[in-house]
Scaffold this motif. Structure first.
Motif, PDB file in Angstrom:
ATOM      1  N   GLN A 162       0.829  -1.216  -0.029  1.00 13.42           N
ATOM      2  CA  GLN A 162      -0.004   0.096   0.028  1.00 13.42           C
ATOM      3  C   GLN A 162       0.730   1.308  -0.080  1.00 13.42           C
ATOM      4  OE1 GLN A 162      -2.534  -0.175   3.648  1.00 13.42           O
ATOM      5  NE2 GLN A 162      -3.566   1.933   3.211  1.00 13.42           N
ATOM      6  N   ALA A 163       1.951   1.363   0.946  1.00 18.62           N
ATOM      7  CA  ALA A 163       2.907   2.366   0.835  1.00 18.62           C
ATOM      8  C   ALA A 163       3.422   2.815  -0.620  1.00 18.62           C
ATOM      9  CB  ALA A 163       4.028   2.219   1.836  1.00 18.62           C
ATOM     10  N   LYS A 164       3.789   1.516  -1.232  1.00 16.35           N
ATOM     11  CA  LYS A 164       4.330   1.588  -2.445  1.00 16.35           C
ATOM     12  C   LYS A 164       3.266   2.302  -3.397  1.00 16.35           C
ATOM     13  CE  LYS A 164       7.811  -0.368  -5.437  1.00 16.35           C
ATOM     14  NZ  LYS A 164       8.678  -1.368  -5.578  1.00 16.35           N
ATOM     15  N   TYR A 165       2.127   1.907  -3.663  1.00 18.52           N
ATOM     16  CA  TYR A 165       1.174   2.243  -4.306  1.00 18.52           C
ATOM     17  C   TYR A 165       1.046   3.922  -4.045  1.00 18.52           C
ATOM     18  CZ  TYR A 165      -0.641  -2.336  -5.843  1.00 18.52           C
ATOM     19  OH  TYR A 165      -0.744  -3.537  -6.410  1.00 18.52           O
ATOM     20  N   GLY A 166       1.265   4.222  -2.947  1.00 16.68           N
ATOM     21  CA  GLY A 166       1.165   5.601  -2.645  1.00 16.68           C
ATOM     22  C   GLY A 166       1.990   6.454  -3.503  1.00 16.68           C
ATOM     23  N   MET A 167       3.002   5.993  -3.621  1.00 18.46           N
ATOM     24  CA  MET A 167       4.082   6.617  -4.415  1.00 18.46           C
ATOM     25  C   MET A 167       3.570   6.861  -5.904  1.00 18.46           C
ATOM     26  SD  MET A 167       8.141   5.983  -5.160  1.00 18.46           S
ATOM     27  CE  MET A 167       7.610   4.412  -6.198  1.00 18.46           C
ATOM     28  N   TYR A 168       3.318   5.672  -6.355  1.00 20.57           N
ATOM     29  CA  TYR A 168       2.768   5.763  -7.907  1.00 20.57           C
ATOM     30  C   TYR A 168       1.523   6.599  -7.998  1.00 20.57           C
ATOM     31  CZ  TYR A 168       5.843   2.223  -8.643  1.00 20.57           C
ATOM     32  OH  TYR A 168       7.006   1.299  -8.737  1.00 20.57           O
ATOM     33  N   VAL A 169       0.555   6.613  -7.010  1.00 17.05           N
ATOM     34  CA  VAL A 169      -0.413   7.327  -7.017  1.00 17.05           C
ATOM     35  C   VAL A 169      -0.159   8.712  -7.027  1.00 17.05           C
ATOM     36  CG1 VAL A 169      -1.609   7.666  -4.865  1.00 17.05           C
ATOM     37  CG2 VAL A 169      -3.068   7.183  -6.762  1.00 17.05           C
ATOM     38  N   ARG A 170       0.859   9.019  -6.166  1.00 20.91           N
ATOM     39  CA  ARG A 170       1.218  10.404  -6.329  1.00 20.91           C
ATOM     40  C   ARG A 170       1.992  11.000  -7.374  1.00 20.91           C
ATOM     41  NH1 ARG A 170       1.474   8.716  -0.540  1.00 20.91           N
ATOM     42  NH2 ARG A 170       0.044  10.184   0.625  1.00 20.91           N
ATOM     43  N   MET A 171       2.612  10.017  -7.938  1.00 22.87           N
ATOM     44  CA  MET A 171       3.113  10.319  -9.310  1.00 22.87           C
ATOM     45  C   MET A 171       2.112  10.857 -10.576  1.00 22.87           C
ATOM     46  SD  MET A 171       6.192   7.429  -9.725  1.00 22.87           S
ATOM     47  CE  MET A 171       6.766   8.119 -11.284  1.00 22.87           C
ATOM     48  N   ALA A 172       1.084   9.993 -10.321  1.00 26.29           N
ATOM     49  CA  ALA A 172      -0.156  10.229 -11.126  1.00 26.29           C
ATOM     50  C   ALA A 172      -0.825  11.533 -11.003  1.00 26.29           C
ATOM     51  CB  ALA A 172      -1.186   9.212 -11.369  1.00 26.29           C
ATOM     52  N   LEU A 173      -0.970  11.927  -9.602  1.00 27.89           N
ATOM     53  CA  LEU A 173      -1.579  13.251  -9.255  1.00 27.89           C
ATOM     54  C   LEU A 173      -0.828  14.395  -9.588  1.00 27.89           C
ATOM     55  CD1 LEU A 173      -3.626  14.717  -7.206  1.00 27.89           C
ATOM     56  CD2 LEU A 173      -2.267  14.458  -5.542  1.00 27.89           C
ATOM     57  N   ILE A 174       0.494  14.145  -9.277  1.00 28.67           N
ATOM     58  CA  ILE A 174       1.325  15.364  -9.531  1.00 28.67           C
ATOM     59  C   ILE A 174       1.265  15.753 -11.173  1.00 28.67           C
ATOM     60  CG2 ILE A 174       3.774  16.200  -9.753  1.00 28.67           C
ATOM     61  CD1 ILE A 174       4.271  14.533  -7.194  1.00 28.67           C
ATOM     62  N   ALA A 175       1.249  14.774 -11.951  1.00 28.19           N
ATOM     63  CA  ALA A 175       1.377  14.990 -13.242  1.00 28.19           C
ATOM     64  C   ALA A 175       0.143  15.711 -13.784  1.00 28.19           C
ATOM     65  CB  ALA A 175       1.654  13.508 -14.175  1.00 28.19           C
ATOM     66  N   LYS A 176      -0.910  14.965 -13.307  1.00 24.72           N
ATOM     67  CA  LYS A 176      -2.457  15.492 -13.785  1.00 24.72           C
ATOM     68  C   LYS A 176      -2.489  16.880 -13.261  1.00 24.72           C
ATOM     69  CE  LYS A 176      -4.373  11.986 -15.576  1.00 24.72           C
ATOM     70  NZ  LYS A 176      -4.364  12.067 -17.267  1.00 24.72           N
ATOM     71  N   LEU A 177      -2.249  17.275 -11.941  1.00 23.99           N
ATOM     72  CA  LEU A 177      -2.329  18.694 -11.331  1.00 23.99           C
ATOM     73  C   LEU A 177      -1.412  19.498 -12.266  1.00 23.99           C
ATOM     74  CD1 LEU A 177      -2.779  18.366  -7.584  1.00 23.99           C
ATOM     75  CD2 LEU A 177      -4.369  18.350  -9.496  1.00 23.99           C
ATOM     76  N   LEU A 178      -0.259  19.153 -12.737  1.00 25.31           N
ATOM     77  CA  LEU A 178       0.732  19.928 -13.207  1.00 25.31           C
ATOM     78  C   LEU A 178       0.365  20.142 -14.988  1.00 25.31           C
ATOM     79  CD1 LEU A 178       4.011  19.438 -11.808  1.00 25.31           C
ATOM     80  CD2 LEU A 178       2.579  21.329 -11.330  1.00 25.31           C
ATOM     81  N   GLY A 179      -0.722  19.123 -15.453  1.00 30.40           N
ATOM     82  CA  GLY A 179      -1.119  18.944 -16.743  1.00 30.40           C
ATOM     83  C   GLY A 179       0.057  18.616 -17.612  1.00 30.40           C
ATOM     84  N   LEU A 180       0.891  17.678 -17.067  1.00 33.64           N
ATOM     85  CA  LEU A 180       1.891  16.982 -18.013  1.00 33.64           C
ATOM     86  C   LEU A 180       1.402  16.145 -18.780  1.00 33.64           C
ATOM     87  CD1 LEU A 180       4.396  16.739 -14.920  1.00 33.64           C
ATOM     88  CD2 LEU A 180       4.218  18.394 -16.542  1.00 33.64           C
ATOM     89  N   GLU A 181       1.578  15.994 -20.068  1.00 36.68           N
ATOM     90  CA  GLU A 181       1.193  15.109 -21.033  1.00 36.68           C
ATOM     91  C   GLU A 181       1.766  13.836 -20.961  1.00 36.68           C
ATOM     92  OE1 GLU A 181      -1.044  15.641 -22.944  1.00 36.68           O
ATOM     93  OE2 GLU A 181      -1.363  17.834 -22.285  1.00 36.68           O
ATOM     94  N   GLU A 182       0.870  12.715 -20.847  1.00 39.75           N
ATOM     95  CA  GLU A 182       1.476  11.600 -21.038  1.00 39.75           C
ATOM     96  C   GLU A 182       2.184  11.181 -22.138  1.00 39.75           C
ATOM     97  OE1 GLU A 182      -1.668   8.225 -20.271  1.00 39.75           O
ATOM     98  OE2 GLU A 182      -2.590   9.688 -18.977  1.00 39.75           O
TER      99      GLU A 182
END
Ligand code: NCD
Length: 305
Positions: A285-305
């Motif tokens: 679960q702690a590891k999933y936390g890092m991945y989901v934060r990567m996704a969140l940061i990318a989305k809030l910053l509008g970074l293109e996939e």
């Protein structure tokens, strides 16, 4: 559109937006290397007015794994707060330097207040006993990845449901999915707040103080620690801290595919012998936390996939 938005509580995002974040997080889990340059040139500030291990480090490692950079403090005594600077002024200043601010604060509502003074997204990394939205994103990704769904689940939430902000965010969010049955397992003194129950239909939850009695029914057991720092007196804390201890004997009562989650840090509510049980997923679960934060940061910053 998530670009430029603040995340103060999970309900700031609709289910489609949550799905967008989780789906992106799942892609990152599959191939993290593909996203190693996505955040290049971006800067995230972490303002932590309260202790943290997982949340701070997982945000920082998430940003760095996206190729971005990080500034911040983990002790407000080392910032101008100690000179008497207001939260509004600190926020306006840091927003001049960074693209995203992650804030943890002992006062309920502080990140929301700060968001009024920020041109860059503010993410609430825990405000007092109130909410902890990115822990909930972590929990959703864990459940979706390991149980394969976010509906039709019986979820036992055990421990300090009064002060535990992770439980408040999780219940508010999971209740938006279909067929979620909650069992709130706590001592009388630490029952889940009324304002959280008021958001649920009467048949969507039950309350008990017996963990053993309810174990066989659960698809998920979400354990939490007794929140020592929010107690008014030491005596009550000492009396309640050993109230629930999950051990191998109790695990025998559970379904073979139940999962045990915990936002961590653990104190003594899960015996370390349980760590070897394949149903214990709190470190995953702690590891999933890092991945989901990567996704969140990318989305809030509008970074293109
Ligand atoms: C939680 C928190 O800070 O609310 N920790 C975390 O962020 N994973 C849980 C806790 O402190 O008990």
């Amino acid at each position: 559109m998530l670009k430029g938005r603040h995340l103060i509580e999970v309900n700031d995002f609709n289910l489609q937006e949550l799905d967008e974040i989780l789906t992106f997080a799942e892609k990152i889990v599959e191939n993290p290397a593909k996203y190693a340059e996505l955040g290049k040139g971006k800067l995230m500030a972490t303002l932590f007015y309260e202790p943290s291990t997982r949340t701070k480090f997982s945000f920082e490692s998430a940003m760095m794994r996206l190729g971005g950079q990080v500034i911040g403090f983990s002790d407000p005594k080392a910032s101008s707060t100690s000179k008497g600077e207001s939260l509004a002024d600190t926020t306006q200043t840091i927003a001049c330097y960074s693209d995203l601010i992650v804030m943890r604060h002992p006062k309920e509502g502080a990140p929301k207040w700060a968001s009024k003074y920020s041109d860059v997204p503010i993410v609430n990394a825990g405000d007092g006993g109130h909410q902890h939205p990115t822990q909930t994103l972590t929990d959703l990704l864990t459940i979706r990845s390991l149980k394969g769904r976010l509906n039709k689940l019986t979820v036992g939430i055990c421990g300090d449901l009064k002060f535990g902000r992770t439980t408040h965010s999780l219940v508010k969010t999971l209740s938006r999915y279909e067929d979620i049955n909650f069992v709130f397992i706590s001592p009388e003194e630490l029952k889940i707040p009324k304002y959280i129950k008021d958001g649920l239909s009467k048949d969507a939850y039950k309350e008990t103080d017996s963990l053993d009695g309810i174990m066989p029914e659960l698809d998920i057991l979400y354990m939490t620690r007794i929140q020592k720092e929010r107690f008014f007196n030491e005596e009550d804390y000492l009396r309640l801290k050993g109230y629930y201890i999950l051990d191998n004997e109790k695990m025998e009562l559970a379904k073979s595919d139940m999962i045990v989650m915990h936002p961590l840090p653990r104190v003594n509510e899960i015996a370390t012998e349980v760590d070897k049980d394949p149903r214990a997923v709190y470190f995953a679960q702690a590891k999933y936390g890092m991945y989901v934060r990567m996704a969140l940061i990318a989305k809030l910053l509008g970074l293109e996939e």
